[in-house]
Design an enzyme around this catalytic site. Sequence first.
Site, PDB file in Angstrom:
ATOM      1  N   LEU A 159       2.174  36.513  -4.900  1.00  0.00           N
ATOM      2  CA  LEU A 159       2.197  35.184  -5.476  1.00  0.00           C
ATOM      3  C   LEU A 159       1.942  34.189  -4.350  1.00  0.00           C
ATOM      4  O   LEU A 159       2.332  34.418  -3.204  1.00  0.00           O
ATOM      5  CB  LEU A 159       3.568  34.879  -6.114  1.00  0.00           C
ATOM      6  CG  LEU A 159       3.986  35.737  -7.312  1.00  0.00           C
ATOM      7  CD1 LEU A 159       5.397  35.340  -7.766  1.00  0.00           C
ATOM      8  CD2 LEU A 159       3.003  35.589  -8.470  1.00  0.00           C
ATOM      9  N   ASP A 160       1.292  33.079  -4.668  1.00  0.00           N
ATOM     10  CA  ASP A 160       1.091  32.045  -3.669  1.00  0.00           C
ATOM     11  C   ASP A 160       2.441  31.539  -3.160  1.00  0.00           C
ATOM     12  O   ASP A 160       3.455  31.629  -3.860  1.00  0.00           O
ATOM     13  CB  ASP A 160       0.315  30.873  -4.257  1.00  0.00           C
ATOM     14  CG  ASP A 160      -1.119  31.245  -4.619  1.00  0.00           C
ATOM     15  OD1 ASP A 160      -1.621  32.238  -4.061  1.00  0.00           O
ATOM     16  OD2 ASP A 160      -1.712  30.549  -5.456  1.00  0.00           O
ATOM     17  N   LYS A 161       2.434  30.967  -1.980  1.00  0.00           N
ATOM     18  CA  LYS A 161       3.660  30.465  -1.371  1.00  0.00           C
ATOM     19  C   LYS A 161       4.443  29.552  -2.309  1.00  0.00           C
ATOM     20  O   LYS A 161       5.662  29.687  -2.461  1.00  0.00           O
ATOM     21  CB  LYS A 161       3.318  29.715  -0.083  1.00  0.00           C
ATOM     22  CG  LYS A 161       4.511  29.037   0.583  1.00  0.00           C
ATOM     23  CD  LYS A 161       4.094  28.266   1.825  1.00  0.00           C
ATOM     24  CE  LYS A 161       5.272  27.550   2.456  1.00  0.00           C
ATOM     25  NZ  LYS A 161       4.877  26.780   3.669  1.00  0.00           N
ATOM     26  N   ARG A 193      -5.054  28.741 -10.700  1.00  0.00           N
ATOM     27  CA  ARG A 193      -5.290  27.403 -10.171  1.00  0.00           C
ATOM     28  C   ARG A 193      -6.768  27.024 -10.242  1.00  0.00           C
ATOM     29  O   ARG A 193      -7.117  25.897 -10.634  1.00  0.00           O
ATOM     30  CB  ARG A 193      -4.784  27.333  -8.733  1.00  0.00           C
ATOM     31  CG  ARG A 193      -3.288  27.621  -8.606  1.00  0.00           C
ATOM     32  CD  ARG A 193      -2.871  27.918  -7.166  1.00  0.00           C
ATOM     33  NE  ARG A 193      -3.078  26.764  -6.303  1.00  0.00           N
ATOM     34  CZ  ARG A 193      -2.952  26.824  -4.980  1.00  0.00           C
ATOM     35  NH1 ARG A 193      -2.651  27.981  -4.380  1.00  0.00           N
ATOM     36  NH2 ARG A 193      -3.146  25.737  -4.255  1.00  0.00           N
TER      37      ARG A 193
END
Length: 340
Positions: free
Chosen positions: A162-164, A267
Amino acid sequence: MKDSGLIISTPSIEEEGEDSADASAEIEWRNWVVSEALHGSRLDRALAELVPEFSRNYLQQLIETGAVVQSQRPLTKPSMKVKAGDHGVIELRPTPQSQAFKPEPMELETVFLDEYLRVINKPAGLVVHPAPGNWSGTILNGLLANDAKAAALPRAGIVHRLDKDTSGLMVIARTRPVMDALVHLIAQREVSRQYVALVHRPWVGSNVLEIEEAIGRDPRNRLRMAIVNLEHQNGKTAKTRFELLQSTEKGCWLRCTLFTGRTHQIRVHAAHMGHPLVADDVYGGSTAAGMSRQALHAYRLAFKHPVSGEAMVFNAPLPDDLRLALDNWGLGYNESKWDM
């Protein structure tokens, strides 16, 4: 060994010991031999197969400084072609990157644990895997400290990321066979991953929209991903389903289902359809509704247990910042409407 690219000589387990990667070990000499699989490759690319803990850019620097030797002769051109059977030694010096895979005590919210796998609920702001700018303090470092099995696995058992600034659920393997099985399940799209997102602009049209557009590195900004034409640019196919849950004049609350798992997929696709995520300034979003990080949460994860075959379904409650953001936009939080 010939299919692995490079044949290397490594110390035995007893010789490696627990401190072999310590910063105190200032220099390491490693033997390399070019296999048939890498015949004709650039020297820097071949060496990148030997020492994946170092970046290709850093290896190029080592080559140019004479740290790669063949028959007592330094090889100083990264672009030189190598031949099968070429061999020599490389002098490795520690970098933050090469020393990143170290245990660090960390509290990880574990929602499921058995001898084969772990499911965690990742908070926003926590990096999954060491990378430039974040060589420590990652989930990988925490796994190495919390789980003795993690050290024996590539990437400490991490099979997806997962992205930060994305919160939510991740599954992590605890044995190599289970890791391989989970990677296969993900590749076969047999792991269901659903997210909720708060996005800009009110929704118009059908309540369900599927975006199937390839994603690759943005040629104008290497820090971003972008929709690409595979006939002219490098990239991978990507598909996301967006379902409207609620909408207001300011924006809308969506459920997002991944059919593929590309970097920044939700995104990029959300921005492409004109609804960038709230607070996602990389892809056209802006701070709103009190959100200071991209408004994305991996709330549901479902798959068959690789060993028992049992259907596993996990749900992660909405973080406080997203709950508050919904309230700020007049979007009543009603989990029963989207938790399915």
